[in-house]
Design an enzyme around this catalytic site. Structure first.
Site, PDB file in Angstrom:
ATOM      1  N   CYS A  90       0.856  -1.197   0.000  1.00 20.99           N
ATOM      2  CA  CYS A  90       0.000   0.000   0.000  1.00 20.99           C
ATOM      3  C   CYS A  90       0.885   1.238   0.000  1.00 20.99           C
ATOM      4  O   CYS A  90       1.577   1.498  -0.966  1.00 20.99           O
ATOM      5  CB  CYS A  90      -0.963  -0.039   1.178  1.00 20.99           C
ATOM      6  SG  CYS A  90      -2.356   1.082   0.992  1.00 20.99           S
TER       7      CYS A  90
ATOM      8  N   HIS B 137      -3.826  -5.655   1.089  1.00 17.96           N
ATOM      9  CA  HIS B 137      -3.259  -5.933   2.405  1.00 17.96           C
ATOM     10  C   HIS B 137      -3.375  -7.404   2.791  1.00 17.96           C
ATOM     11  O   HIS B 137      -4.254  -7.763   3.573  1.00 17.96           O
ATOM     12  CB  HIS B 137      -3.969  -5.084   3.462  1.00 17.96           C
ATOM     13  CG  HIS B 137      -3.700  -3.631   3.321  1.00 17.96           C
ATOM     14  ND1 HIS B 137      -2.527  -3.045   3.765  1.00 17.96           N
ATOM     15  CD2 HIS B 137      -4.419  -2.630   2.768  1.00 17.96           C
ATOM     16  CE1 HIS B 137      -2.554  -1.759   3.503  1.00 17.96           C
ATOM     17  NE2 HIS B 137      -3.684  -1.467   2.886  1.00 17.96           N
TER      18      HIS B 137
ATOM     19  N   GLU C  37      -1.660  -8.809   4.890  1.00 18.72           N
ATOM     20  CA  GLU C  37      -1.408  -8.898   6.341  1.00 18.72           C
ATOM     21  C   GLU C  37      -2.691  -8.781   7.150  1.00 18.72           C
ATOM     22  O   GLU C  37      -2.698  -9.122   8.334  1.00 18.72           O
ATOM     23  CB  GLU C  37      -0.400  -7.827   6.771  1.00 18.72           C
ATOM     24  CG  GLU C  37      -0.923  -6.386   6.849  1.00 18.72           C
ATOM     25  CD  GLU C  37      -0.905  -5.631   5.522  1.00 18.72           C
ATOM     26  OE1 GLU C  37      -0.834  -6.294   4.464  1.00 18.72           O
ATOM     27  OE2 GLU C  37      -0.960  -4.388   5.547  1.00 18.72           O
TER      28      GLU C  37
END
Lengths: 230, 725, 134
Positions: A86, A203, A205
């Protein structure tokens, strides 16, 4: 694997990233303040998401000129691994570590939703635990994720197999409908020529725990961890 | 500099009586700056002068309440040695004048109220009301407010996890933007605002002071008129980047023992923060404005004391820790300035350029603040509705209802809010009746919701107040959480009008009754009055922000059903159509009393549902609210695009009343073993009824009428994107 | 001024608001503090205080390069069309950055500003810039 997360002022997904890395490696990553100048002993440098320096001027522009950046350039030049997610991807392009730029989303609105990504190649340190052409889900959260590069650059990225992920429909079609931010050729993430530097907008994560809706992002962190265990 | 007299006081918003009181306290004509201090401290926004007598009647205590109203935010014990700190606050007037910045700074302000107490903010919510969507102005305001909330919240990295949006023409000239923040801290490390320690330094941190927002607090205390657009210069501009730095720097400092007291500079800026900190601590304070970091040259004492520049905090530090604190703020590139010290005088003394610009005794400034027992008139009860014929049939009505602005998908809105940052969002917007956010590193989670049904409150303020609290309690229950406490945001019209004050008083009465019955106290809140434009009042809107706790986040249930499940209604439906959305959208009438709330049944039913969820028996749960039972069912089948075959309504009740009545205290549960659930309900004395079974791709009624779930989804998703893009 | 950022507002309203600014100053604020309307510019912090006007000011204008899609420009063009303005060709949105430089030699100032443009102010992958010294 010894991982470090670089923290610029305004970064806000550093804790999400630390959780994902700790789950994969079993130990907390080192948090590196942007005014530090050394990354000695680090295998994977991660630049997480957020709004470094408020994303004022241009997303990632000021972070890309921070004191830590020479160390990141040196790490990459040594063949070290760098992951930018990002804002981290934006910073890597601003720093010239990856080609192209991230423009305002085509719809001019911030996008926060799950997207689906197609794994373009499953033979890199980051994607070895995905299947070739596997489709996985990841949250998007950005206002400037519209990947742009000159057409010659895009041709080169494609020709050299440096496109990491493309926006896809859940069924795996690569089309405009899946490409919410308007990225050139549905590109969501790209590699450096040595496949060690990876930048992507979504994302992974944030999807490493079934409680948060899935573990689609987990293979990426397990994969890079395994690459160093081997 | 103008002469200080009654005419100037009137321009500053002080009545003749109030100005006389100032003269009595001061024993002389106040200075220009002193008059400014009185005017903002005695504004409705800071003094609650019209609402205080009623707010005091709300229940605020429970075993788990650590700090109730009176601090920057409410604090409740959520177990594991942790406290949740939360509050909701309005930014209605600024959002009308400049929607983007108004909403953005609203988010920033409520964040500061929470982290100033030592909590890392972990979730934002918002309650929004807008005017008629047909007006171009409404569209512009919605666009700006949504961008503003996202622009600020996304940048500071606090997930926006929930909220609500309604439309009604009464908000045409006065939208409501209520923002809520929830944070978590160790319960023995809560920071308060009472100053202490004679001689201790008073420290200013954060952004520099400019001339923005001067008299914002008094603006929030007067009605709009046709030239409200002229108030644009008082709009503050938010800087979420600085806010993010301020959060990190304050939390870093709070991990040391440097802070004696801390408060954010919100409405009325340096004035209210310094006056409140010294007042609460029973000490005095002396400020030297020469040391205030200034963004513009030539600012006067008056301007600095009243500026509402954003992203600033005031702290009292231990003198031997000043260097530690300064180093932290240097690291984060934030201004840090000692601008005064604590005294034993009980006065606020403000110096600038060697001149004493203000010298006011703090006790009378607080204690002699005006307090009004404004006259009230009761809202007349609405006549009973009587039978209403069904003009279009069940499925056409469902199709229309789920596409109407008040019931359509809000995805267009929440898709612009980062709801996942932090990596702890268990239930995202649209996924459950309440948002669920896990506490980092623990199994424990908190559940959050905002609720009120303004049309009910307008029709019957007492019942509407009761319903708002019950609905919040119900939404927390529906995810499996134990409801703990609420914050309230009382948005009403002009309090000098008896019918408005009557709405206020009755709403509080209803809320209080529900809070007591549901063990759901009020721990923080905010009042926004004068929400009227050109004499037209908004629908009375006491927005409730509810917080509950789950010991194990994995126990939370959402609202999406899957194939192969049975749907069971828990609770009794009588088919109450008064004030329902069906009545408004399908029959074109806004009439009748709102649905009654039976608090004993509410509690019994909710406790049963929660126990069933925590026992692991429930696959999905959704309460029956706006739009009634069939809308609730539609909302459960659309996420997974699963069909459902429904059984007939019970005899003796009109089908449209059964499917669209907005009876309270009801839940739809998805289970694999409906008989076991119904047997348990019967044993608990709670009505239940099998509604149908999921599967296929259509919603089918017992008489064979069918609509595809895909068609419902398309209609549901249509409104916002077509309207806005 | 106000209008600088209110790109989606309707024009009639902007006109009204400017009249209104003066009205507000007279009714809700002490006269002694009336400032010029320029004070409310969102870019006010970049304006040069009078006592420092002896320094050179560089204006760096940053635009997206030709050929790079400018969705903001497109949206503005569309909005102008719906407001009834006709004959609008391509609309491009850029940034204007005003730099106050402690430099009295205009050529040295230009060189400095151009270096700043290359190193930070513009991203030459997608943007071009020009420097003007005033």
């Amino acid at each position: 694997m010894r991982a470090a997360i670089v923290v610029f002022p305004g970064i806000n997904r550093e804790r999400d990233m630390a959780i994902a890395l700790e789950r994969a490696t079993g130990r907390p990553p080192r948090m590196v303040w942007h005014k530090e100048t050394s990354l000695d002993g680090i295998d994977l440098v991660v630049i997480p998401g957020g709004f470094s320096f408020g994303d004022y001027l241009r997303c990632g522009a000021m972070a890309a000129r921070s004191p830590i950046m020479p160390a990141i350039h040196a790490h990459a030049a040594r063949g070290g691994h760098v992951l930018g997610v990002c804002n981290g991807f934006q910073i890597l392009t601003e720093a010239g570590l990856l080609p192209g730029a991230l423009l305002r989303n085509a719809g001019l609105r911030f996008l926060s939703m799950d997207c689906h990504l197609r794994v373009e190649r499953a033979d890199t340190d980051y994607t070895a635990q995905y299947q070739p052409r596997e489709i996985f889900r990841a949250p998007l959260a950005h206002g400037d994720g519209n990947y742009f590069a000159e057409s010659e650059t895009l041709d080169r990225l494609e020709g050299e197999g440096l496109v990491a992920f493309r926006y896809a429909t859940p069924k795996g079609e690569i089309n405009a409908h899946a490409n919410r931010n308007g990225s050139a050729r549905n590109i969501a993430g790209i590699y450096s020529p040595n496949l060690r530097v990876l930048g992507l907008m979504p994302h992974p994560e944030d999807l490493v725990d079934p409680l948060m809706g899935g573990i689609d992002g987990k293979p990426l962190f397990d994969g890079i961890t395994a690459a160093f265990a081997a | 500099m103008r002469d200080v007299n009654q005419a100037l006081a009137a321009e500053f918003g002080l009545s003749a009586d109030e100005y006389q009181r100032v003269l009595d306290i001061m024993g002389r004509t106040p200075s220009f700056t002193e008059l400014g201090v009185f005017s903002v401290m005695w504004s409705e926004h800071c003094s609650y002068k019209s609402s205080r007598v009623w707010l005091k009647t709300l229940p605020t205590k429970a075993l788990w309440v650590i700090h109730g109203p009176g601090e920057n935010a409410g604090v409740v014990d959520i177990g594991d040695g942790l406290a949740a700190i939360f509050k909701m606050e309005s930014h209605n007037h600024p959002s009308f004048i400049e929607p983007y910045q108004g909403a953005a700074t609203g988010v920033g302000g409520i964040l500061r109220d929470v982290f100033t107490m030592g909590a890392r903010p972990i979730a934002n919510l918002n309650a929004l009301r807008f005017g008629d969507p047909k007006l171009p102005r409404t569209k512009r305001i919605v666009d700006g407010v949504v961008r503003g909330i996202g622009g600020y919240g996304n940048c500071v990295g606090v997930p926006t996890v929930g909220g609500e949006i309604n439309f009604h023409p009464s908000y045409n000239g006065n939208p409501l933007v209520n923002a809520m923040t929830v944070g978590v801290a160790d319960k023995d490390k809560i920071f308060l605002s009472a100053a202490a320690g004679i001689g201790n330094p008073v420290v200013y941190v954060g952004s520099k002071t400019g001339r923005d927002g001067i008299h914002g607090a008094t603006m929030a205390s007067t009605e709009f008129d046709a030239d409200s657009e002229s108030k644009r210069p008082t709009v503050q501009v938010g800087d979420p980047f600085t806010e993010k730095l301020l959060i990190e720097a304050c939390l870093e400092l709070m991990a040391t023992d440097a802070i004696v007291a801390i408060q954010d500079m919100g409405a009325a800026g340096l004035t209210s923060s310094s006056v409140e900190m010294a007042g609460k601590g029973g000490v005095g304070i002396e400020l030297n404005l020469d040391h205030v970091p200034q963004r513009e040259p030539g600012m006067t004492a008056y301007e600095m004391m009243l500026s509402e520049s954003q992203e600033r905090m005031l702290m009292v530090l231990r003198p031997d820790r000043e260097d530690v604190a300064r180093a932290i703020f240097d690291k984060w590139d934030l201004d840090f300035a000692v601008i005064g010290h604590i005294t034993d005088t009980g006065r606020i003394v403000v110096k600038h350029n060697g001149v004493i610009e203000a010298d006011i005794a703090l006790d009378p400034l607080a204690e002699q603040a005006p307090l009004y027992h404004r006259p009230t008139t009761e809202t007349p009860k609405q006549p009973e509705l009587g039978p209403v014929a069904d003009p279009i049939g069940i499925l056409p009505a469902l199709h229309k209802l789920i596409g109407c602005p008040d019931l359509c998908s809000r995805a267009w809105v929440y898709d612009q809010y980062d709801s996942t940052v932090g990596g702890q969002t268990v239930k995202r917007p649209g996924g459950a009746d309440a948002a669920v956010v896990r506490i980092d590193g623990l199994k424990r989670a908190i559940a959050l919701t905002t609720d009120v049904t303004p049309r009910y409150v307008f029709a019957d303020p007492e019942m509407g107040g009761k319903q708002a609290v019950a609905e919040a309690w119900r939404n927390l229950t529906a995810v499996g959480a134990l409801p703990l406490a609420i914050t309230d945001n009382m948005n009403f019209g002009n309090p000098t009008k008896p019918e408005i004050m009557g709405q206020f008083a009755a709403s509080i009465r209803g809320m209080a009754e529900a809070c007591v019955a549901l063990d759901f106290p009020v721990v923080s809140g905010n009042v926004s009055l004068y929400n009227e434009t050109e004499g037209r009042g908004i629908l009375p809107t006491p927005a409730i922000g509810g917080l509950g706790v789950l010991e194990d986040a994995a126990q939370a249930v959402g609202l999406a059903v899957h194939a192969g499940q049975s749907l069971v209604l828990i609770g009794g439906i009588s088919g109450h159509l008064g004030q329902s959305l069906w009545l408004r959208e399908i029959a074109g009438r806004e009439e009748g009393p709102p649905p009654p709330v039976d608090l004993a049944a509410e509690r019994r039913t909710g406790d049963f549902v929660r126990a069933q969820i925590l026992a692991g028996n429930i696959r999905a749960c959704h309460d029956v609210s706006d739009g009634g039972l069939l809308v609730a069912i539609a909302e459960m089948i659309m996420p997974d695009r699963t069909g459902v075959a429904l059984v007939d309504p019970p005899a003796g009740i009109a089908p449209h009343a059964w499917w669209f009545g907005e009876d309270q205290g009801c839940y739809v549960l998805a289970v694999h073993h409906p008989e076991a659930l119904q047997a348990a309900a019967t044993q608990a004395g709670i009505p239940s009824r099998l509604l149908g079974a999921t599967g296929g791709v259509d919603l089918t009624l017992a008489d064979g009428a069918t609509i595809s779930v895909e068609a419902l989804c398309q209609e549901h998703a249509r409104f916002f994107p077509e309207w806005m893009d | 001024m106000l209008t600088g950022r209110r790109l989606t507002g309707d024009h009639a309203k902007i006109g009204q608001s400017q009249q209104g600014v003066d009205a507000a100053v007279h009714t809700s604020r002490p006269r002694a503090r009336i400032d010029s309307p320029a004070r409310i510019s969102p870019f006010r912090s970049l304006e040069i205080p009078a006592e420092r006007a002896a320094h050179v000011k560089a204006i760096v204008t940053v635009m997206l390069k030709e050929g790079v899609l400018d969705p903001q420009g497109k949206a503005i063009g569309h909005a102008l069309g719906t407001l009834g303005f006709s004959g609008i060709g391509e609309v491009r949105v850029g940034k204007r950055i005003e730099l106050e430089l402690a430099e009295t030699n205009p050529e040295a100032a230009r060189a400095a500003a151009e270096e700043m443009g290359r190193k930070l102010l513009a991203n030459l992958v997608i943007e071009s810039f020009k420097v003007e010294i005033v």
